[in-house]
Each structure stands twice: as structure tokens, then as C-alpha cells.
Enzyme design. Structure first.
Site, PDB file in Angstrom:
ATOM      1  N   HIS A 144       0.859  -1.186   0.000  1.00 51.37           N
ATOM      2  CA  HIS A 144       0.000   0.000   0.000  1.00 51.37           C
ATOM      3  C   HIS A 144       0.893   1.232   0.000  1.00 51.37           C
ATOM      4  O   HIS A 144       1.148   1.852   1.033  1.00 51.37           O
ATOM      5  CB  HIS A 144      -0.929  -0.005   1.213  1.00 51.37           C
ATOM      6  CG  HIS A 144      -2.222  -0.702   0.953  1.00 51.37           C
ATOM      7  ND1 HIS A 144      -3.173  -0.205   0.092  1.00 51.37           N
ATOM      8  CD2 HIS A 144      -2.708  -1.877   1.407  1.00 51.37           C
ATOM      9  CE1 HIS A 144      -4.204  -1.025   0.048  1.00 51.37           C
ATOM     10  NE2 HIS A 144      -3.938  -2.061   0.820  1.00 51.37           N
ATOM     11  N   ASP A 157      -4.919   2.135   2.038  1.00 55.35           N
ATOM     12  CA  ASP A 157      -5.254   1.528   3.327  1.00 55.35           C
ATOM     13  C   ASP A 157      -5.747   2.584   4.311  1.00 55.35           C
ATOM     14  O   ASP A 157      -6.684   2.344   5.087  1.00 55.35           O
ATOM     15  CB  ASP A 157      -4.047   0.779   3.892  1.00 55.35           C
ATOM     16  CG  ASP A 157      -2.779   1.633   3.939  1.00 55.35           C
ATOM     17  OD1 ASP A 157      -2.656   2.598   3.159  1.00 55.35           O
ATOM     18  OD2 ASP A 157      -1.883   1.328   4.755  1.00 55.35           O
ATOM     19  N   TYR A 192      -7.425   7.432 -17.347  1.00 56.65           N
ATOM     20  CA  TYR A 192      -8.418   8.206 -16.615  1.00 56.65           C
ATOM     21  C   TYR A 192      -8.569   9.610 -17.192  1.00 56.65           C
ATOM     22  O   TYR A 192      -7.594  10.218 -17.647  1.00 56.65           O
ATOM     23  CB  TYR A 192      -8.016   8.312 -15.143  1.00 56.65           C
ATOM     24  CG  TYR A 192      -7.973   6.975 -14.430  1.00 56.65           C
ATOM     25  CD1 TYR A 192      -8.704   5.883 -14.890  1.00 56.65           C
ATOM     26  CD2 TYR A 192      -7.195   6.806 -13.289  1.00 56.65           C
ATOM     27  CE1 TYR A 192      -8.665   4.667 -14.239  1.00 56.65           C
ATOM     28  CE2 TYR A 192      -7.155   5.591 -12.629  1.00 56.65           C
ATOM     29  CZ  TYR A 192      -7.894   4.518 -13.111  1.00 56.65           C
ATOM     30  OH  TYR A 192      -7.855   3.311 -12.467  1.00 56.65           O
ATOM     31  N   GLU A 236       0.177   8.554  10.901  1.00 57.73           N
ATOM     32  CA  GLU A 236      -1.159   8.115  11.303  1.00 57.73           C
ATOM     33  C   GLU A 236      -1.872   9.156  12.165  1.00 57.73           C
ATOM     34  O   GLU A 236      -3.105   9.111  12.302  1.00 57.73           O
ATOM     35  CB  GLU A 236      -1.073   6.782  12.040  1.00 57.73           C
ATOM     36  CG  GLU A 236      -0.661   5.632  11.121  1.00 57.73           C
ATOM     37  CD  GLU A 236      -0.522   4.307  11.841  1.00 57.73           C
ATOM     38  OE1 GLU A 236      -0.743   3.270  11.194  1.00 57.73           O
ATOM     39  OE2 GLU A 236      -0.179   4.316  13.056  1.00 57.73           O
TER      40      GLU A 236
END
Length: 408
Positions: free
Chosen positions: A113, A118, A312, A389
Site C-alpha cells: 500500500h 489503506d 483516466y 497516522e
């Protein structure tokens, strides 16, 4: 007089929302790390899907599973009827081997990841918990779009075709997606009106000449100089046929030809990417690139075949919702944590398919690791990228605030 050296406080409308998101941090981190340790690529992500379903268990949500992918769509009905808003988090990982040294590093060789998906899943799942706690304040529905296959697999299109925009019973009226970004100060939300990410098309050029001995090039038709000339000609094409006010990038990223030093090869190949900030410029380059390569090839006596694989489209934020997200971030997180981007980035996103159909916004969430300057942090798609985090509660609060702001 009020002190001017203190950070601004969240707006009263969202007082306590960030604190609630911080209370969910253990849940958010646990889910993020579980997914990070067991990454999956592409459209079929059964283990990630199971982790999401477990994280949502017990919540008053209507759950819909994808038919062609491992997607999860969850619908939260508010206390009163009203419009629907969509929040997206993408699920898939990238094909590279992690080298971060984290104690929760990927256990899957060759998969990581490295683009923060995630964290997106974990933040969106916690936002579902947060919004369920505020369901009495909602006049309408929230659609949680857990999407596989963002990394080149057009996962958003699969979900759109299976009805994610209408799953609430009526067409979603607003949409929002967050993307963690290691090169932005941790906890900062950045967005803008209009184009925020580029289109991305892949091209291949096959050049065919006539092989021969390296000592006798006059008896061969050498595809190598033809291919080399195309590289320069394509850069001239961008600067001479595309307006300087409409950004475009054509990068040749691979040249392949030959087997050894004394053989003139019969073929050569070029491969690269096309990035633009408008669909008009995108169409122009897709029209001009084959012409340039074929003309150069003809000059060298070579046959040329050009293949352009559509990727895209341009990711375009709504002109009102884009800056409104930045303003909302100031209210929820404090003004020092909101940033109006001066320029878009040349990366690409398949949330663009959603924004082609629904007004909305894509925004970045800064997650630069502590002790590192943003410009020095390992970037997204690096096997050494590391996300702070501590930024995750800001993302959880922003997801929730977007829905609350639209449906209160």
C-alpha cells in the site's frame, strides 16, 4: 483584544467532531494496519472486502457488494428524507516490495500500500461510525463507496455501472474523496476548484525497419534512429501544437530495441504517458501523436504503428464545492490546516469518473511523517513512503463534516 498567536478554533457547527474522530483513532489505526499488512491488487480484493465488512458490522447500514469487483457500498439513512451524498475510499495496493521497516509492513512479497489506500479505507470506515452517531442530524442519505481497482483498473467505472450513484434510491447530488499525501504537512487539507489532477493515457509506438549487420547500415533500414528522432519530435509537438495555457506532458518512458552490438535490429518500441489538464487538449494530443510518429517513420523509411490506451480523464472539482471543501477544513480543523492549491498535480485518479457525473471535490490530506520536511518525504508510489497516522482523525472528521454540511 484576542491573542493573535494562537491557532484558530473549529467552527461551532463542528465543535467536537475532530475530538470524536480522535476517539476512534485506535479503531482507525487497527484497520489501517491490518489492511496494510495484507495488501491486494486490482479488482478482486476478498481479504480487504472482508476487513471492511467486519469494521462496519453492527452499524445501521444497508450493505451492497459488487458483482464484478470486491467493492462494498454502504448506505446510511438519515432521520429525515433528503438528498444523497457520496464519500469514497479506494482499496487496492501497488505492485512493489515495501522497504519502510515498519513493524506492520506488508507480508505480501511484491505488493504494498504505497499510495495510502489503506488509510482511505480506514478513515472512511471510521467516518461511517462517526456519522452513525450523528444520524439524527442527517436529512438525507450517505453513500460510503469502498472502491477496488483505482490503480489503473477503472474500478470507479465498474461501481458506477453497477449503480453506486443511485443506490440510495435517487442520484447522488454531491461526492467527496480524500487522498493522503506524504509531501504535504500532516493534517492539512488541500484542494482547489476546477482541474486538480490530470488525464492519463498510455501510448506505444512500434517501429519496423529492416535488420542487418551493424557494419553495413546502408543495406538495412535502422529503426533505432527513427525511434530516437520521435522522442525529440514529440516534445516539439507539445511546445508547438499545444497552447502554453493548457498544460500537457508527453513523456517517453521506455525505449526498447536490439539484442547485441553488431546487429541492426528490425524493430524498436517506444512507450510513454500523456498527461493533460483539459479534455480538449487530451483529444488534440491523441490526434497529433500518431501523425508525428508516422511522419518521422516515413522519413526514415520505417513502418510505424501507434497504439494509445485511454486512461483516466481529467479530475475536475466543482467550481463551488472545491473551494468550499477548503473553507470547511478551516472550520473543522482550523484555518492553519486548510490550503487552497494554486496549481493542480499531473497525477491521475479514477474518481474523475464520479466527478464527470456528480458535482463534488477531490482533496488531499497531508500525512508527512514527523521529523521530515514535506519536500523531503518519500512520495506516494515509493516503496519507502510512510504516512503519519496522526493525520487520520483529520480525514475522518472531514469525511463526516462533508456529509453533515450537505445534509443538516
Amino acid at each position: 483584544m484576542e491573542p493573535t498567536d494562537l491557532p484558530s478554533l473549529p467552527d461551532a457547527r463542528f465543535a467536537g467532531l475532530l475530538a470524536e474522530a480522535e476517539e476512534l483513532q485506535p479503531r482507525t489505526v487497527d484497520l489501517r494496519r491490518a489492511i496494510h499488512q495484507h495488501p491486494e491488487e486490482g479488482l478482486d480484493l476478498p481479504r480487504t472486502q472482508a476487513a471492511i465488512l467486519s469494521a462496519l458490522e453492527g452499524l445501521p447500514l444497508e450493505i451492497h457488494l459488487g458483482k464484478s469487483t470486491s467493492s462494498v457500498t454502504a448506505v446510511l439513512r438519515g432521520r429525515l428524507p433528503g438528498p444523497a451524498v457520496l464519500l469514497r475510499g479506494d482499496m487496492d495496493a501497488l505492485p512493489l516490495t515495501e522497504d519502510t521497516g515498519a513493524d506492520y509492513a506488508s507480508t505480501v512479497e511484491g505488493t504494498m500500500h504505497a499510495c495510502g489506500h489503506d488509510t482511505h479505507v480506514a478513515m472512511l470506515a471510521s467516518a461511517a461510525h462517526l456519522l452513525c452517531a450523528h444520524v439524527e442530524e442527517l436529512a438525507g442519505s450517505v453513500v460510503f463507496m469502498f472502491q477496488p481497482g483505482e490503480e489503473g483498473y477503472h474500478g470507479a467505472r465498474h461501481m458506477i455501472h453497477e449503480g453506486v450513484l443511485d443506490v440510495a434510491g435517487e442520484r447522488v447530488e454531491r461526492a467527496f474523496a480524500l487522498h493522503t499525501y506524504a509531501n504535504l504537512p500532516s493534517g492539512t487539507i488541500a484542494s482547489r476548484p476546477g482541474p486538480i489532477l490530470a488525464s492519463a493515457d498510455r501510448f506505444e509506438v512500434h517501429v519496423t525497419g529492416k535488420g542487418g549487420h551493424g557494419s553495413q547500415p546502408h543495406l538495412a533500414i535502422d529503426p533505432v534512429p527513427a525511434a530516437a528522432a520521435m522522442v525529440g519530435a514529440l516534445q516539439t509537438m507539445v511546445t508547438r501544437r499545444i497552447s502554453v495555457f493548457s498544460p500537457a506532458v508527453v513523456s517517453v518512458t521506455r525505449i526498447s530495441s536490439g539484442t547485441t552490438s553488431n546487429i541492426i535490429p528490425e524493430t524498436a518500441e517506444l512507450e510513454g504517458t500523456i498527461r493533460t489538464m483539459s479534455e480538449h487538449t487530451r483529444a488534440r494530443i491523441r490526434e497529433e501523436l500518431p501523425k508525428v510518429c508516422e511522419a518521422v517513420g516515413q522519413t526514415h523509411g520505417c513502418r510505424v504503428l501507434v497504439d494509445i490506451e485511454p486512461g483516466y480523464p481529467v479530475t475536475v472539482n466543482d467550481d463551488r464545492i472545491g473551494p468550499a471543501v477548503v473553507e470547511l477544513a478551516g472550520e473543522v480543523l482550523g484555518a492553519e490546516h486548510s490550503q487552497l492549491m494554486a496549481d493542480p498535480l499531473m497525477g491521475a485518479e479514477d474518481f474523475s469518473y464520479v466527478l464527470q457525473r456528480v458535482p463534488g471535490a477531490f482533496a488531499f490530506l497531508g500525512a508527512c511523517p514527523p521529523g521530515t520536511e514535506p519536500e523531503e518525504a518519500a512520495p506516494n508510489h515509493s516503496n519507502r513512503v510512510h504516512y503519519d497516522e496522526a493525520a487520520l482523525p483529520s480525514g475522518v472528521a472531514m469525511y463526516a463534516a462533508f456529509a453533515l454540511n450537505a445534509l443538516r
